[in-house]
Write an enzyme that holds these catalytic residues in place. Structure first.
Site, PDB file in Angstrom:
ATOM      1  N   HIS A  38       0.942  -1.148  -0.052  1.00  0.00           N
ATOM      2  CA  HIS A  38      -0.108  -0.071   0.245  1.00  0.00           C
ATOM      3  C   HIS A  38       0.785   1.453   0.024  1.00  0.00           C
ATOM      4  CE1 HIS A  38      -4.304  -1.325   1.152  1.00  0.00           C
ATOM      5  NE2 HIS A  38      -3.600  -2.276   0.957  1.00  0.00           N
ATOM      6  N   GLU A 105      -6.852  -0.339  -5.390  1.00  0.00           N
ATOM      7  CA  GLU A 105      -7.661   0.666  -4.799  1.00  0.00           C
ATOM      8  C   GLU A 105      -7.354   2.127  -5.297  1.00  0.00           C
ATOM      9  OE1 GLU A 105      -5.936  -1.213  -2.611  1.00  0.00           O
ATOM     10  OE2 GLU A 105      -7.524  -3.240  -2.338  1.00  0.00           O
TER      11      GLU A 105
END
Length: 319
Positions: A38, A105
């Site tokens: 991430h 995402e």
């Protein structure tokens, strides 16, 4: 025999402490490890987000277990760079590395400023990236013009055998689509009937390779503490698609999750102070057809979880 690994959550734990945790996981009997990739955490309470690829080199040197990572090529990462990263780790640690590829995402990808494509566009882009990465790992010179652009790329350092490229899916529909190109599948824990559909969709579509499950859990000897840990750390992660795909910042997730209850978190995270109950749940996942289980204790302190599960849970699952 089911592989039982540990999930290293870069969003929650400083990379130095995470390195200590995977070392400890190997010592207490875990078979494997995987990590997230991430750019930002899901919540300001989580508070970290180390760079996965730097950390993977250190973690694989410090341990002897296989490792995987979940990555989203195509926006934040150019697929040729992902192929180079996969190829280098594969060459340095033969047979010990795999990469799961997904559509990503917005919370990580919006940083490029290029806009967040529709889901169908992201799926087409991912398939292009998979084809580019496979060709590069096979030693080809690649040029490609499409949703991603590649100009005469070639990998000069490659492993003898390319690492597996695994599909990442949370729905039966995506699992069925992954069967077209993936060397295996990874998903996250959900009610048994949903997992059965995901497994069935992948296998019925001809999907080959290992089936892996990332298991979110919260354990503490005190039941109230186990529930509080899960609520504090994981209440921003209870939202299904498309919400979890499309929100852009930790602040957005924190606002949206302000009124999420511990009971709702308990529908996403296996919360229990009972180690026997955790072992029972893991055996149930194995019986659904999962070959590999990656345990993610959602608390930021990992040592007590690792020691307790190494002593009491792993032997119970393996029996």
């Amino acid at each position: 025999m089911t592989v039982i690994g540990v999930h290293a959550s870069h969003e929650q734990v400083h990379p130095s402490r995470l390195l200590d945790a995977v070392r400890r996981a190997e010592e207490v009997g875990f078979d494997a490890a995987m990590c997230s990739d991430h750019f930002s955490p899901w919540s300001e309470r989580q508070g970290q987000s180390g760079f996965a690829w730097s950390w993977l080199g250190a973690a694989m040197q410090a341990t002897g277990v296989p490792f995987g990572v979940v990555n989203a090529p195509g926006q934040r990462y150019h697929p040729a760079i992902v192929a180079q990263a996969i190829g280098t780790l594969g060459a340095m640690f033969p047979g010990r590395f795999w990469a799961a590829l997904g559509t990503g995402e917005a919370s990580n990808e919006h940083i490029t400023g290029g806009g967040w494509p529709r889901k169908d566009v992201r799926s087409r882009r991912l398939l292009e990236c998979v084809e580019v990465i496979r060709a590069l790992l096979a030693g080809e010179e690649v040029s490609h013009d499409g949703l991603v652009t590649v100009d005469r790329a070639r990998l000069w350092t490659r492993p003898d055998r390319p690492p597996k490229l695994v599909g990442a899916a949370v729905s039966a529909e995506t699992a069925r689509w992954c069967a077209r190109w993936a060397d295996g599948l990874i998903t996250v824990n959900a009610p048994a009937e949903h997992l059965r559909r995901v497994v069935g969709a992948y296998r019925d579509a001809g999907g080959a390779g290992a089936l892996a499950l990332q298991v979110h859990l919260s354990w503490d000897p005190d039941p109230g503490r186990a529930a509080a840990l899960a609520h504090d750390q994981w209440r921003s992660n209870v939202f299904g698609p498309p919400v979890c795909w499309d929100l852009e910042t930790p602040e957005h997730f924190d606002v949206l999750s302000e009124h999420v209850t511990p009971e709702r978190v308990g529908a996403t995270v296996n919360v229990s102070a009972d180690l026997g109950r955790h072992a029972e749940l893991l055996r149930g996942y194995a019986e659904l057809g999962f070959d590999e289980l990656y345990l993610h204790h959602v608390g930021q302190e990992q040592d007590a979880f690792l020691d307790a599960f190494g002593e009491h849970v792993l032997p119970g699952v393996r029996r």
